[in-house]
Design a protein around this motif. Structure first.
Motif, PDB file in Angstrom:
ATOM      1  N   ASP A 201       0.896  -1.215  -0.010  1.00 16.84           N
ATOM      2  CA  ASP A 201      -0.089   0.037  -0.136  1.00 16.84           C
ATOM      3  C   ASP A 201       0.789   1.226   0.050  1.00 16.84           C
ATOM      4  OD1 ASP A 201      -2.301   1.763  -0.014  1.00 16.84           O
ATOM      5  OD2 ASP A 201      -2.600   1.429   2.350  1.00 16.84           O
ATOM      6  N   TYR A 202       1.444   1.458  -1.053  1.00 17.30           N
ATOM      7  CA  TYR A 202       2.394   2.669  -1.362  1.00 17.30           C
ATOM      8  C   TYR A 202       2.021   4.065  -1.936  1.00 17.30           C
ATOM      9  CZ  TYR A 202       5.824  -1.249  -0.484  1.00 17.30           C
ATOM     10  OH  TYR A 202       6.518  -2.320   0.215  1.00 17.30           O
ATOM     11  N   SER A 257       9.847   2.091  -5.958  1.00 18.58           N
ATOM     12  CA  SER A 257      11.207   2.691  -5.460  1.00 18.58           C
ATOM     13  C   SER A 257      11.663   2.442  -4.154  1.00 18.58           C
ATOM     14  CB  SER A 257      11.090   4.207  -5.855  1.00 18.58           C
ATOM     15  OG  SER A 257      12.273   4.730  -5.201  1.00 18.58           O
ATOM     16  N   VAL A 258      12.732   1.959  -3.903  1.00 23.12           N
ATOM     17  CA  VAL A 258      13.228   1.722  -2.295  1.00 23.12           C
ATOM     18  C   VAL A 258      14.072   2.848  -2.083  1.00 23.12           C
ATOM     19  CG1 VAL A 258      12.894  -0.836  -2.604  1.00 23.12           C
ATOM     20  CG2 VAL A 258      15.052   0.044  -3.251  1.00 23.12           C
ATOM     21  N   ASP A 259      13.993   3.937  -2.683  1.00 23.21           N
ATOM     22  CA  ASP A 259      14.835   5.119  -2.392  1.00 23.21           C
ATOM     23  C   ASP A 259      14.628   5.454  -0.841  1.00 23.21           C
ATOM     24  OD1 ASP A 259      16.604   6.472  -4.435  1.00 23.21           O
ATOM     25  OD2 ASP A 259      14.692   6.115  -5.664  1.00 23.21           O
ATOM     26  N   GLY A 278       3.739   3.802 -16.780  1.00 26.12           N
ATOM     27  CA  GLY A 278       3.252   2.583 -15.864  1.00 26.12           C
ATOM     28  C   GLY A 278       2.927   3.407 -14.455  1.00 26.12           C
ATOM     29  N   ILE A 279       2.634   2.505 -13.300  1.00 27.83           N
ATOM     30  CA  ILE A 279       2.425   3.147 -12.042  1.00 27.83           C
ATOM     31  C   ILE A 279       3.670   3.322 -11.222  1.00 27.83           C
ATOM     32  CG2 ILE A 279       1.181   2.460  -9.940  1.00 27.83           C
ATOM     33  CD1 ILE A 279      -0.922   0.802 -11.768  1.00 27.83           C
ATOM     34  N   GLN A 280       3.971   4.408 -10.804  1.00 23.90           N
ATOM     35  CA  GLN A 280       5.079   4.591 -10.021  1.00 23.90           C
ATOM     36  C   GLN A 280       5.016   4.717  -8.581  1.00 23.90           C
ATOM     37  OE1 GLN A 280       8.269   4.704 -11.349  1.00 23.90           O
ATOM     38  NE2 GLN A 280       7.413   4.341 -13.338  1.00 23.90           N
ATOM     39  N   LEU A 281       5.687   3.970  -7.619  1.00 21.63           N
ATOM     40  CA  LEU A 281       4.987   3.886  -6.462  1.00 21.63           C
ATOM     41  C   LEU A 281       6.502   4.307  -5.470  1.00 21.63           C
ATOM     42  CD1 LEU A 281       2.816   0.916  -6.017  1.00 21.63           C
ATOM     43  CD2 LEU A 281       2.208   3.358  -6.584  1.00 21.63           C
ATOM     44  N   PHE A 282       6.411   4.603  -4.132  1.00 19.46           N
ATOM     45  CA  PHE A 282       7.571   4.908  -3.280  1.00 19.46           C
ATOM     46  C   PHE A 282       7.085   4.138  -2.149  1.00 19.46           C
ATOM     47  CE2 PHE A 282      10.013   7.187  -0.161  1.00 19.46           C
ATOM     48  CZ  PHE A 282      11.222   7.491  -1.024  1.00 19.46           C
ATOM     49  N   ALA A 283       8.176   3.033  -1.775  1.00 22.71           N
ATOM     50  CA  ALA A 283       7.713   1.999  -0.698  1.00 22.71           C
ATOM     51  C   ALA A 283       8.090   2.872   0.566  1.00 22.71           C
ATOM     52  CB  ALA A 283       8.940   1.104  -0.901  1.00 22.71           C
ATOM     53  N   ASP A 284       7.338   2.579   1.498  1.00 23.15           N
ATOM     54  CA  ASP A 284       7.031   3.314   2.922  1.00 23.15           C
ATOM     55  C   ASP A 284       8.545   3.099   3.808  1.00 23.15           C
ATOM     56  OD1 ASP A 284       6.991   0.820   3.398  1.00 23.15           O
ATOM     57  OD2 ASP A 284       4.926   0.810   4.371  1.00 23.15           O
ATOM     58  N   LYS A 285       9.053   1.954   3.731  1.00 26.57           N
ATOM     59  CA  LYS A 285      10.235   1.834   4.431  1.00 26.57           C
ATOM     60  C   LYS A 285      11.563   1.352   3.665  1.00 26.57           C
ATOM     61  CE  LYS A 285       7.264   0.702   8.421  1.00 26.57           C
ATOM     62  NZ  LYS A 285       6.813  -0.847   9.092  1.00 26.57           N
ATOM     63  N   ASN A 286      11.558   1.911   2.449  1.00 28.58           N
ATOM     64  CA  ASN A 286      12.636   1.459   1.420  1.00 28.58           C
ATOM     65  C   ASN A 286      12.755   0.008   1.703  1.00 28.58           C
ATOM     66  OD1 ASN A 286      14.961   1.613   3.708  1.00 28.58           O
ATOM     67  ND2 ASN A 286      14.130   3.431   3.627  1.00 28.58           N
ATOM     68  N   TRP A 287      14.145  -0.383   1.935  1.00 27.30           N
ATOM     69  CA  TRP A 287      14.294  -2.012   1.933  1.00 27.30           C
ATOM     70  C   TRP A 287      13.765  -2.747   3.061  1.00 27.30           C
ATOM     71  CZ3 TRP A 287      17.317  -3.959  -2.038  1.00 27.30           C
ATOM     72  CH2 TRP A 287      18.085  -3.240  -2.747  1.00 27.30           C
ATOM     73  N   ASN A 288      13.097  -1.820   4.082  1.00 27.50           N
ATOM     74  CA  ASN A 288      12.632  -2.554   5.256  1.00 27.50           C
ATOM     75  C   ASN A 288      11.189  -2.715   5.015  1.00 27.50           C
ATOM     76  OD1 ASN A 288      15.002  -3.191   6.896  1.00 27.50           O
ATOM     77  ND2 ASN A 288      15.018  -1.243   7.226  1.00 27.50           N
ATOM     78  N   ASP A 290       7.636  -4.196   4.273  1.00 19.57           N
ATOM     79  CA  ASP A 290       7.251  -5.592   4.339  1.00 19.57           C
ATOM     80  C   ASP A 290       7.247  -6.430   3.119  1.00 19.57           C
ATOM     81  OD1 ASP A 290       6.866  -5.313   7.087  1.00 19.57           O
ATOM     82  OD2 ASP A 290       4.838  -4.723   6.994  1.00 19.57           O
ATOM     83  N   PHE A 291       6.777  -5.717   1.935  1.00 17.86           N
ATOM     84  CA  PHE A 291       6.461  -6.258   0.765  1.00 17.86           C
ATOM     85  C   PHE A 291       7.801  -6.718   0.258  1.00 17.86           C
ATOM     86  CE2 PHE A 291       6.469  -6.123  -3.940  1.00 17.86           C
ATOM     87  CZ  PHE A 291       5.399  -6.930  -4.121  1.00 17.86           C
ATOM     88  N   ILE A 292       8.858  -5.790   0.470  1.00 18.14           N
ATOM     89  CA  ILE A 292      10.280  -5.993  -0.072  1.00 18.14           C
ATOM     90  C   ILE A 292      10.903  -7.149   0.646  1.00 18.14           C
ATOM     91  CG2 ILE A 292      12.582  -5.032  -0.515  1.00 18.14           C
ATOM     92  CD1 ILE A 292      10.256  -3.630  -2.197  1.00 18.14           C
ATOM     93  N   LYS A 293      10.559  -7.127   1.886  1.00 21.37           N
ATOM     94  CA  LYS A 293      11.222  -8.156   2.916  1.00 21.37           C
ATOM     95  C   LYS A 293      10.468  -9.632   2.649  1.00 21.37           C
ATOM     96  CE  LYS A 293      10.817  -6.302   6.976  1.00 21.37           C
ATOM     97  NZ  LYS A 293      10.961  -6.070   8.260  1.00 21.37           N
ATOM     98  N   ALA A 294       9.296  -9.464   2.360  1.00 18.52           N
ATOM     99  CA  ALA A 294       8.676 -10.871   2.109  1.00 18.52           C
ATOM    100  C   ALA A 294       9.187 -11.513   0.831  1.00 18.52           C
ATOM    101  CB  ALA A 294       7.043 -10.529   1.836  1.00 18.52           C
ATOM    102  N   PHE A 295       9.591 -10.723  -0.227  1.00 15.33           N
ATOM    103  CA  PHE A 295      10.287 -11.508  -1.221  1.00 15.33           C
ATOM    104  C   PHE A 295      11.756 -11.342  -1.268  1.00 15.33           C
ATOM    105  CE2 PHE A 295       6.404 -10.243  -3.476  1.00 15.33           C
ATOM    106  CZ  PHE A 295       5.867 -11.453  -4.161  1.00 15.33           C
TER     107      PHE A 295
END
Length: 334
Positions: A201-202, A257-259, A278-288, A290-295
Motif C-alpha cells: 500500500d504505497y 522505488s526503494v529510495d 506505468g504506475i510509479q510507487l514509493f515504498a514506505d520503508k525502502n528496503w525494510n 514488508d513487501f520487499i522483505k517478504a520477497f
C-alpha cells in the motif's frame, strides 16, 4: 554489457586494491553501427574520460590513467578493459554484435583481449545458467566450481601483466560467491511461486496510494528499483518498450522505488524528467518495507510477476532487456 556474469563482476566495482601507478595512454576506437557519438571510459578513483567521435568516425584521445581495470561504454553497452601508462591501444568493434566483435591491437592489447574473451566465456556460462538453476544444488555447485577452475587456469597461463592477474584472481572467487547467492535467491523465489502474493500500500506518484488489490483482474509486472541504481536505470528504455507493446492489454506495469526518504523529491523529479510510464510507487520503508522483505529482495533491479488473482507467477521474473520476458508475457497476456 548486459550479461549476468559480467554484471556481477562489474558490481564488485573497483573496490579491490589497484596499483597507484599512473601514466598516459593513447587510445582510439573504430566502432561500426555505433550507438552514440561519445565513448566514455570509467576507472579507479572515480576516473571518467569522455571521448567524442571525430570527423573520420574515430574515437581518439590521449589521457592519464591509474593502471588497472577500466570499463568503456557507448551509452548502451559496456565492457571491461585493462589500461596502464604507456599503452597505445586501438579498439575495433561492431555495436550490432558488441561483445562478439571486440578486438584490441597495439601495445597493451593482450590484457584487454583476454577480458573480452572472458566476457564471451561468461556469456556462454550464462546461457547454461538457467538450466543449471533447475537442477539440484550439488549439480550447480559442481558446474560453478569447474568454471572457476577453468577461469583460473586460463588466467595463470595467458602470460598477462602480473598486476592484472592479481586483480582478477579475487574477482573470480567473488564471482563464484555471487553466483551462489544468485542460485540461493532463485531457489527461494521458486518456493513462493503459485502462492498468494504479499500486498503493498504505497504512495503513488500521481497522488494517493495504491494497493496490489487495486490491480486485481490483471497481470502485474513489478520493477523494484532506485534512482541511484545504474543497472536499474539501464533497464528503463527496455521497460518502456515492453509497456508500449502490451498497452491496453490485461497487464499493469508497476515500479516500486526503494529510495530512502531523504531522496523522495529526487524520486519525484526523476519520474517526471525521465517520463517514466506505468504506475510509479514509493515504498514506505525502502528496503525494510514488508513487501520487499517478504520477497527477500536484497539486490536491485528485481522483477516480479503477479497473476490476475493475486498469485505469484514469477518471484524473480526476466528483466525487460531479456527476450525471455516477452516470450513469457506472450503466453499469458491477452
Amino acid at each position: 554489457m548486459k550479461k549476468l556474469v559480467c554484471l556481477l563482476l562489474l558490481s564488485v566495482g573497483f573496490s579491490f586494491a589497484q596499483t597507484t601507478a599512473k601514466g598516459k595512454v593513447k587510445f582510439s576506437a573504430k566502432i561500426e553501427n555505433r550507438n552514440s557519438d561519445t565513448l566514455t571510459i570509467y576507472g579507479p578513483n572515480k576516473f571518467k574520460q569522455v571521448i567524442p567521435v571525430n570527423k573520420k568516425g574515430v574515437f581518439e584521445s590521449t589521457f592519464e590513467v591509474t593502471d588497472g581495470l577500466h570499463q568503456f561504454s557507448d551509452g548502451s553497452e559496456s565492457s571491461l578493459m585493462y589500461l596502464r601508462g604507456g599503452d597505445e591501444l586501438t579498439l575495433k568493434l561492431d555495436a550490432k554484435d558488441f561483445d562478439e566483435t571486440i578486438v584490441y591491437s597495439g601495445k597493451g592489447a593482450k590484457e584487454s583481449n583476454f577480458l573480452a574473451q572472458k566476457a564471451l566465456s561468461d556469456e556462454k556460462f550464462e546461457m547454461e545458467l538457467e538450466a543449471l538453476l533447475e537442477k539440484d544444488e550439488a549439480t550447480f555447485k559442481a558446474a560453478l566450481e569447474a568454471k572457476g577452475k577453468e577461469d583460473l587456469a586460463k588466467l595463470e597461463s595467458a602470460g598477462l601483466d602480473e598486476k592484472l592477474v592479481s586483480l582478477l584472481k579475487p574477482r573470480i572467487a567473488q564471482e563464484g560467491m555471487m553466483l551462489t547467492q544468485y542460485y540461493n535467491q532463485k531457489a527461494a523465489a521458486k518456493k513462493v511461486e503459485g502462492t498468494a502474493s504479499p500486498s503493498f500500500d504505497y504512495e503513488n506518484h500521481k497522488g494517493g496510494k495504491t494497493k496490489l488489490e487495486n490491480l486485481r483482474g490483471k497481470y502485474v509486472y513489478i520493477d523494484v528499483w532506485a534512482t541511484w541504481c545504474g543497472p536499474c536505470r539501464a533497464e528503463i528504455p527496455h521497460l518502456k518498450k515492453v509497456e508500449e507493446k502490451y498497452h491496453g492489454k490485461n497487464i499493469e506495469f508497476v515500479s516500486i522505488s526503494v529510495d530512502v526518504d531523504k531522496d523522495h523529491e529526487k524520486w519525484q523529479k526523476f519520474v517526471v524528467d525521465k517520463e517514466l510510464g506505468g504506475i510509479q510507487l514509493f515504498a514506505d520503508k525502502n528496503w525494510n518495507s514488508d513487501f520487499i522483505k517478504a520477497f527477500g529482495i536484497n539486490a536491485i533491479p528485481r522483477f516480479l510477476l503477479i497473476d490476475p488473482s493475486g498469485k505469484v507467477v514469477k518471484a524473480d521474473a526476466p528483466r525487460p532487456s531479456s527476450n525471455a520476458l516477452v516470450e513469457l508475457l506472450d503466453t499469458l497476456v491477452k
